[in-house]
Design a protein around this motif. Structure first.
Motif, PDB file in Angstrom:
ATOM      1  N   GLU A 286      18.439 -22.859 -22.446  1.00 35.08           N
ATOM      2  CA  GLU A 286      18.757 -21.434 -22.420  1.00 35.08           C
ATOM      3  C   GLU A 286      18.280 -20.798 -21.122  1.00 35.08           C
ATOM      4  OE1 GLU A 286      18.309 -18.377 -25.896  1.00 35.08           O
ATOM      5  OE2 GLU A 286      16.406 -18.404 -24.789  1.00 35.08           O
ATOM      6  N   GLU A 287      17.159 -21.294 -20.600  1.00 35.28           N
ATOM      7  CA  GLU A 287      16.598 -20.762 -19.358  1.00 35.28           C
ATOM      8  C   GLU A 287      15.684 -21.808 -18.742  1.00 35.28           C
ATOM      9  OE1 GLU A 287      14.086 -16.837 -17.740  1.00 35.28           O
ATOM     10  OE2 GLU A 287      14.555 -17.061 -19.874  1.00 35.28           O
ATOM     11  N   ALA A 288      15.670 -21.856 -17.420  1.00 34.27           N
ATOM     12  CA  ALA A 288      14.743 -22.719 -16.677  1.00 34.27           C
ATOM     13  C   ALA A 288      14.409 -22.013 -15.388  1.00 34.27           C
ATOM     14  CB  ALA A 288      15.384 -24.082 -16.386  1.00 34.27           C
ATOM     15  N   ARG A 289      13.114 -21.979 -15.041  1.00 37.80           N
ATOM     16  CA  ARG A 289      12.734 -21.288 -13.809  1.00 37.80           C
ATOM     17  C   ARG A 289      11.397 -21.786 -13.295  1.00 37.80           C
ATOM     18  NH1 ARG A 289       9.253 -16.927 -14.032  1.00 37.80           N
ATOM     19  NH2 ARG A 289       8.691 -16.055 -16.064  1.00 37.80           N
ATOM     20  N   TRP A 290      11.128 -21.429 -12.053  1.00 35.08           N
ATOM     21  CA  TRP A 290       9.872 -21.801 -11.417  1.00 35.08           C
ATOM     22  C   TRP A 290       8.786 -20.796 -11.775  1.00 35.08           C
ATOM     23  CZ3 TRP A 290       9.457 -26.440  -9.396  1.00 35.08           C
ATOM     24  CH2 TRP A 290      10.581 -27.085  -8.884  1.00 35.08           C
ATOM     25  N   PHE A 291       7.574 -21.300 -11.948  1.00 35.47           N
ATOM     26  CA  PHE A 291       6.405 -20.466 -12.232  1.00 35.47           C
ATOM     27  C   PHE A 291       5.359 -20.688 -11.149  1.00 35.47           C
ATOM     28  CE2 PHE A 291       8.486 -20.633 -16.266  1.00 35.47           C
ATOM     29  CZ  PHE A 291       8.117 -19.490 -16.953  1.00 35.47           C
ATOM     30  N   GLY A 292       4.836 -19.595 -10.623  1.00 32.60           N
ATOM     31  CA  GLY A 292       3.757 -19.687  -9.651  1.00 32.60           C
ATOM     32  C   GLY A 292       2.407 -19.798 -10.331  1.00 32.60           C
ATOM     33  N   LEU A 293       1.375 -19.962  -9.532  1.00 31.90           N
ATOM     34  CA  LEU A 293       0.023 -20.180 -10.053  1.00 31.90           C
ATOM     35  C   LEU A 293      -0.444 -19.039 -10.946  1.00 31.90           C
ATOM     36  CD1 LEU A 293      -2.535 -21.938 -10.008  1.00 31.90           C
ATOM     37  CD2 LEU A 293      -3.260 -20.705  -7.947  1.00 31.90           C
ATOM     38  N   GLU A 294      -0.275 -17.786 -10.496  1.00 27.29           N
ATOM     39  CA  GLU A 294      -0.757 -16.649 -11.278  1.00 27.29           C
ATOM     40  C   GLU A 294      -0.009 -16.534 -12.612  1.00 27.29           C
ATOM     41  OE1 GLU A 294      -0.694 -13.061  -9.057  1.00 27.29           O
ATOM     42  OE2 GLU A 294      -2.103 -13.777  -7.526  1.00 27.29           O
ATOM     43  N   GLU A 295       1.300 -16.819 -12.607  1.00 27.25           N
ATOM     44  CA  GLU A 295       2.077 -16.756 -13.846  1.00 27.25           C
ATOM     45  C   GLU A 295       1.601 -17.804 -14.852  1.00 27.25           C
ATOM     46  OE1 GLU A 295       6.567 -15.508 -13.215  1.00 27.25           O
ATOM     47  OE2 GLU A 295       5.979 -17.056 -11.769  1.00 27.25           O
ATOM     48  N   ILE A 296       1.240 -18.963 -14.354  1.00 26.11           N
ATOM     49  CA  ILE A 296       0.738 -20.015 -15.238  1.00 26.11           C
ATOM     50  C   ILE A 296      -0.597 -19.613 -15.847  1.00 26.11           C
ATOM     51  CG2 ILE A 296      -0.154 -22.381 -15.314  1.00 26.11           C
ATOM     52  CD1 ILE A 296       2.876 -22.243 -15.279  1.00 26.11           C
TER      53      ILE A 296
END
Length: 338
Positions: A286-296
């Protein structure tokens, strides 16, 4: 004569086991229970039992904690005496392990019985395993997962695929035999790769339509026949998000009971930062995206109940610590902050 030989063999095995570690002794004892039907039936009289109802484990809530009660053989019989054919129900149990003190543990599914009677008697409830795995202690989760997988396997292998005749379970539940064909069936599980993709500074997480709102996790997929782990990782990443893996390394593995019984083989995969544009397979995701350090970091702090915003949307949150996907995300985070 055969009985005398078996008794001498068990005595000799017991003497040898005393010379080994607790773990070795336990594993050898479990193997004896799987191979010696009479020994396993005898062990059932002193073992403990985990109850299930249509593959949902029985839990008791004490304060804010959920406990997985282990009933003695006598307590289990006392419950079954409220229903007909109690002795036959004990025969349906399967061996799932034993304590360091060699007290066997069995699982028993009572799906054909009235669960309200059992819940009232024991003051608890049968709980869907997906929920149960995330609310019980970490030591109980693997045991419940293994128990459900074995119970499900027996339920789906009651007939021989060659003759169509009924198969018979051995007392330990470690196999089923078709006496008409002589074929012996053993429980199996399917290998699944679960992959945390990174481009060096970000990691890629995705979600399927069936997920709880806001939950993102690592990519995963079943291994095809003839594939090794490396080939399966590269294929899954290419299929699902259109990226080409440059390098990968193994992290750990975990048994996972869904959708049936899977061996999750967890890997980290690196893709080129210059070729990190996602091309998502909309049939799978349904969705795929990149996550940065702060989001993780922020996502790991969230609970499902706290991710909903005022406008009805959901902030990203990740699988709980009992899931191997959580371990992959934690490992990536440690690498980034090292």
């Amino acid at each position: 004569m055969a009985a005398v030989y078996q008794a001498l063999h068990r005595r000799a095995s017991s003497l040898v086991c005393r010379l080994h570690s607790t773990y070795v002794r336990k594993m050898r004892y479990l193997n004896q229970l799987k191979e010696d039907d009479s020994l396993c039936r005898q062990a059932r009289t002193s073992g403990t039992f985990y109850l299930f109802h249509n593959l949902s484990p029985f839990l008791q809530k004490v304060g804010k904690k959920y406990l997985v009660p282990q009933l003695s053989a006598a307590e289990t019989r006392q419950i079954l005496e409220k229903f007909p054919e109690a002795e036959q129900w004990m025969e349906k149990s399967v061996l799932i392990g034993c304590s360091d003190e060699h007290r066997p543990r069995f699982a028993l599914d009572l799906g054909a019985l009235d669960k309200s009677v059992i819940e009232s008697e024991l003051q608890g409830s049968f709980t869907d395993l997906r929920k149960a795995l995330f609310v019980v202690d970490g030591e109980d989760s693997p045991l419940l997962a293994s128990a459900q997988s074995l119970l499900r396997w027996h339920d789906s292998h009651r007939y021989c695929s060659k003759t169509g005749q009924p198969t018979e379970k051995n007392p330990a539940g470690s196999k089923r035999v078709c006496h008409a064909s002589g074929v012996t069936y053993y429980p199996q599980m399917s290998p699944v790769v679960i992959i945390l993709v990174s481009d060096g500074s970000r990691c890629l997480l995705a979600r399927q339509p069936s997920f709880l709102p806001g939950m993102f996790t690592a990519l995963s997929g079943f291994c095809d026949l003839g594939e090794n782990v490396e080939e399966a990782v590269r294929r899954e990443v290419a299929e699902e998000v259109g990226l080409e893996v440059e390098s990968l390394h193994y992290s750990a593995s975990q048994h996972w009971p869904f959708p049936s019984s899977s061996l999750m083989i967890a890997c980290h995969a690196l893709v080129g930062a210059q070729q990190a544009e996602i091309s998502m397979d909309t049939l799978e995701l349904e969705e795929a995206r990149w996550f940065g350090l702060e989001e993780i970091v922020e996502g790991l702090k969230r609970e499902p109940s706290s991710s909903k915003q005022d406008d009805g949307s959901f902030l990203p949150w990740f699988p709980p610590k009992q899931a191997i996907a959580h371990q992959l995300i934690r490992e990536w985070l440690q690498q980034q902050t090292a």
